[in-house]
Design a protein around this motif. Structure first.
Motif, PDB file in Angstrom:
ATOM      1  N   VAL A 135      51.927  36.850  64.798  1.00 30.36           N
ATOM      2  CA  VAL A 135      52.008  35.478  64.304  1.00 30.36           C
ATOM      3  C   VAL A 135      50.652  34.813  64.516  1.00 30.36           C
ATOM      4  CG1 VAL A 135      53.171  33.240  64.521  1.00 30.36           C
ATOM      5  CG2 VAL A 135      54.467  35.378  64.842  1.00 30.36           C
ATOM      6  N   PRO A 136      50.032  34.273  63.468  1.00 35.25           N
ATOM      7  CA  PRO A 136      48.722  33.653  63.631  1.00 35.25           C
ATOM      8  C   PRO A 136      48.805  32.357  64.414  1.00 35.25           C
ATOM      9  CG  PRO A 136      49.557  33.249  61.433  1.00 35.25           C
ATOM     10  CD  PRO A 136      50.526  34.203  62.084  1.00 35.25           C
ATOM     11  N   ARG A 137      47.676  31.978  64.972  1.00 34.82           N
ATOM     12  CA  ARG A 137      47.636  30.745  65.747  1.00 34.82           C
ATOM     13  C   ARG A 137      47.720  29.542  64.819  1.00 34.82           C
ATOM     14  NH1 ARG A 137      43.130  28.884  70.265  1.00 34.82           N
ATOM     15  NH2 ARG A 137      44.096  26.874  70.752  1.00 34.82           N
ATOM     16  N   ARG A 138      48.613  28.631  65.191  1.00 40.77           N
ATOM     17  CA  ARG A 138      48.755  27.388  64.451  1.00 40.77           C
ATOM     18  C   ARG A 138      48.934  26.259  65.444  1.00 40.77           C
ATOM     19  NH1 ARG A 138      53.880  29.329  61.207  1.00 40.77           N
ATOM     20  NH2 ARG A 138      54.218  30.173  63.285  1.00 40.77           N
ATOM     21  N   SER A 139      48.623  25.072  65.027  1.00 39.87           N
ATOM     22  CA  SER A 139      48.883  23.927  65.902  1.00 39.87           C
ATOM     23  C   SER A 139      50.361  23.578  65.829  1.00 39.87           C
ATOM     24  CB  SER A 139      48.054  22.713  65.461  1.00 39.87           C
ATOM     25  OG  SER A 139      48.538  22.196  64.241  1.00 39.87           O
ATOM     26  N   TRP A 140      50.894  23.045  66.910  1.00 41.68           N
ATOM     27  CA  TRP A 140      52.298  22.634  66.884  1.00 41.68           C
ATOM     28  C   TRP A 140      52.521  21.511  65.883  1.00 41.68           C
ATOM     29  CZ3 TRP A 140      53.955  22.686  72.775  1.00 41.68           C
ATOM     30  CH2 TRP A 140      53.914  24.001  73.205  1.00 41.68           C
ATOM     31  N   ARG A 141      51.501  20.714  65.629  1.00 43.91           N
ATOM     32  CA  ARG A 141      51.615  19.646  64.630  1.00 43.91           C
ATOM     33  C   ARG A 141      51.899  20.258  63.250  1.00 43.91           C
ATOM     34  NH1 ARG A 141      49.645  14.436  64.238  1.00 43.91           N
ATOM     35  NH2 ARG A 141      48.537  14.698  66.228  1.00 43.91           N
TER      36      ARG A 141
ATOM     37  N   LYS B 230      62.567  13.319  65.467  1.00 44.55           N
ATOM     38  CA  LYS B 230      63.205  14.581  65.817  1.00 44.55           C
ATOM     39  C   LYS B 230      62.198  15.725  65.850  1.00 44.55           C
ATOM     40  CE  LYS B 230      68.071  14.115  64.572  1.00 44.55           C
ATOM     41  NZ  LYS B 230      69.176  14.697  63.768  1.00 44.55           N
ATOM     42  N   ARG B 231      61.225  15.657  64.929  1.00 44.58           N
ATOM     43  CA  ARG B 231      60.211  16.712  64.909  1.00 44.58           C
ATOM     44  C   ARG B 231      59.464  16.802  66.228  1.00 44.58           C
ATOM     45  NH1 ARG B 231      58.732  18.666  59.813  1.00 44.58           N
ATOM     46  NH2 ARG B 231      59.923  17.733  58.121  1.00 44.58           N
ATOM     47  N   TRP B 232      59.205  15.647  66.847  1.00 40.95           N
ATOM     48  CA  TRP B 232      58.428  15.624  68.086  1.00 40.95           C
ATOM     49  C   TRP B 232      59.291  15.682  69.334  1.00 40.95           C
ATOM     50  CZ3 TRP B 232      53.699  16.971  67.799  1.00 40.95           C
ATOM     51  CH2 TRP B 232      52.949  16.697  66.650  1.00 40.95           C
ATOM     52  N   LEU B 233      60.425  14.996  69.344  1.00 43.69           N
ATOM     53  CA  LEU B 233      61.227  14.872  70.565  1.00 43.69           C
ATOM     54  C   LEU B 233      62.363  15.882  70.668  1.00 43.69           C
ATOM     55  CD1 LEU B 233      61.460  10.974  70.856  1.00 43.69           C
ATOM     56  CD2 LEU B 233      59.830  12.547  71.928  1.00 43.69           C
ATOM     57  N   LEU B 234      62.620  16.628  69.590  1.00 44.24           N
ATOM     58  CA  LEU B 234      63.728  17.577  69.623  1.00 44.24           C
ATOM     59  C   LEU B 234      63.299  18.972  69.163  1.00 44.24           C
ATOM     60  CD1 LEU B 234      66.775  17.542  70.309  1.00 44.24           C
ATOM     61  CD2 LEU B 234      67.211  17.216  67.864  1.00 44.24           C
ATOM     62  N   PHE B 235      62.545  19.049  68.079  1.00 49.18           N
ATOM     63  CA  PHE B 235      62.268  20.335  67.463  1.00 49.18           C
ATOM     64  C   PHE B 235      60.896  20.925  67.787  1.00 49.18           C
ATOM     65  CE2 PHE B 235      65.227  18.540  64.054  1.00 49.18           C
ATOM     66  CZ  PHE B 235      66.342  19.156  64.617  1.00 49.18           C
ATOM     67  N   SER B 236      59.977  20.122  68.303  1.00 46.69           N
ATOM     68  CA  SER B 236      58.659  20.676  68.601  1.00 46.69           C
ATOM     69  C   SER B 236      58.771  21.716  69.715  1.00 46.69           C
ATOM     70  CB  SER B 236      57.693  19.573  69.021  1.00 46.69           C
ATOM     71  OG  SER B 236      58.044  19.067  70.300  1.00 46.69           O
ATOM     72  N   PRO B 237      57.857  22.701  69.753  1.00 45.01           N
ATOM     73  CA  PRO B 237      57.899  23.710  70.812  1.00 45.01           C
ATOM     74  C   PRO B 237      57.912  23.108  72.213  1.00 45.01           C
ATOM     75  CG  PRO B 237      56.451  24.431  69.086  1.00 45.01           C
ATOM     76  CD  PRO B 237      56.824  23.027  68.742  1.00 45.01           C
TER      77      PRO B 237
ATOM     78  N   GLY C 128      54.608  28.211  68.010  1.00 41.32           N
ATOM     79  CA  GLY C 128      53.666  27.124  67.852  1.00 41.32           C
ATOM     80  C   GLY C 128      52.217  27.542  67.841  1.00 41.32           C
ATOM     81  N   LEU C 129      51.850  28.474  68.718  1.00 42.57           N
ATOM     82  CA  LEU C 129      50.432  28.804  68.896  1.00 42.57           C
ATOM     83  C   LEU C 129      50.100  30.255  68.585  1.00 42.57           C
ATOM     84  CD1 LEU C 129      49.746  26.793  72.178  1.00 42.57           C
ATOM     85  CD2 LEU C 129      49.197  26.142  69.830  1.00 42.57           C
TER      86      LEU C 129
END
Length: 304
Positions: A293-299, A18-25, A167-168
């Protein structure tokens, strides 16, 4: 825990898929695009079935059909994304803010574009040569005003800017959403690389920072709609290259960098300068608040 300015964070305990296929940016942007395309197809079919989409339809009816196709699919897709996927209160479109923020945005857009025209007039570039009390204001209000204001702000600020920022970070979101907004106008009549770059800088960055500071889509929608309506229907200047039917019949003289040429005043350095000053003012507010908002990886965001 996440930044107060970030609307959505991955729920604690959500399974990896779900984190990758539904909730990720990226997943949420793709989900919105798919829903938007499906709803656009359905709305287009409905409008044409009703006979509102053809050129032979009455002007106001045709404009209503265009408004429905421009605004409703984006709005419905966004509501579905927030309610079914993000499962959060839709604070950026809260009913209590719609009227107030919408009116403030409309007034702001009218004043901002009037300032652009005022400077062009003082510099001898804008000339009123007549009036046209019979100008078709309702189609303009429905299509390039409310239709563009609602639909484009949901896509560019509600989805693209907001989700990329989550995300970024703010800086990447500003660049991505502004470039997309400018590129979306490259196929307009009279468009050039300069006009698209001008729109990306003056409008893409301004609307992005306005949303960042206020977290209000109605404010962005109102500013966008009033800017377009004032440009075409009040001052008789082409709107992003589209022919204007204005209450004031006008011409512009001087070099294209000053007048904006056939594309309209949006391609003028005057509009670019005034909007950029607005962007810088909003940026100063954001820096003072510490809301960038600081830059962060989507991971990394997916682990929050």
């Amino acid at each position: 825990m996440h930044d107060a300015s970030v609307a959505f964070a991955t729920p604690d305990g959500a399974p990896r898929w779900k984190r990758w296929l539904l909730f990720s940016p990226l997943a949420r942007i793709v989900i919105f695009v798919l829903m938007f395309m499906a709803l656009s197809f359905g709305m287009g079919a409905l409008v044409h079935a009703l006979g509102w989409g053809g050129k032979d339809a009455p002007a106001n009816v045709h404009a209503l059909g265009q408004f429905l196709m421009r605004a409703v699919p984006a709005l419905l897709a966004y509501l579905l994304l927030v309610k079914l996927v993000e499962r959060r209160p839709i604070t950026e479109l809260a009913p209590r803010r719609l009227l107030r923020d919408g009116i403030v945005g409309l007034l702001g857009g009218l004043l901002l574009f009037s300032a652009v025209v005022g400077v062009l007039y003082l510099l001898g570039s804008y000339h009123v040569i007549g009036t046209n009390p019979d100008a078709q204001w309702l189609p303009a209000m429905l299509m390039v005003g409310l239709g563009a204001g609602i639909g484009e702000e949901i896509i560019c600020r509600g989805v693209l800017f907001r989700i990329v920022e989550e995300g970024l970070g703010t800086w990447v979101a500003l660049i991505v959403s502004a470039l997309f907004f400018g590129a979306a106008h490259i196929a307009n009549p009279g468009a050039t690389l300069w006009s698209s770059a001008a729109i990306a800088i003056e409008a893409g960055l301004l609307f992005g920072m306005l949303y960042h500071v206020t977290r209000s889509l109605p404010l962005c929608m109102g500013l966008h709609a009033a800017w377009n309506f004032a440009q075409g229907t009040i001052y008789g200047i082409p709107v992003s290259g589209l022919k204007a039917d204005g209450w004031l019949v006008s011409t512009r003289s001087g070099p294209d960098w000053l007048s904006g040429g056939v594309f309209g005043a949006e391609a003028s350095v005057i509009a670019l300068t005034l909007c950029s000053l607005g962007t810088l003012a909003l940026l100063a507010v954001a820096v003072r608040r510490g809301s960038i908002v600081p830059r962060r990886s989507w991971r990394r965001l997916g682990r929050h």
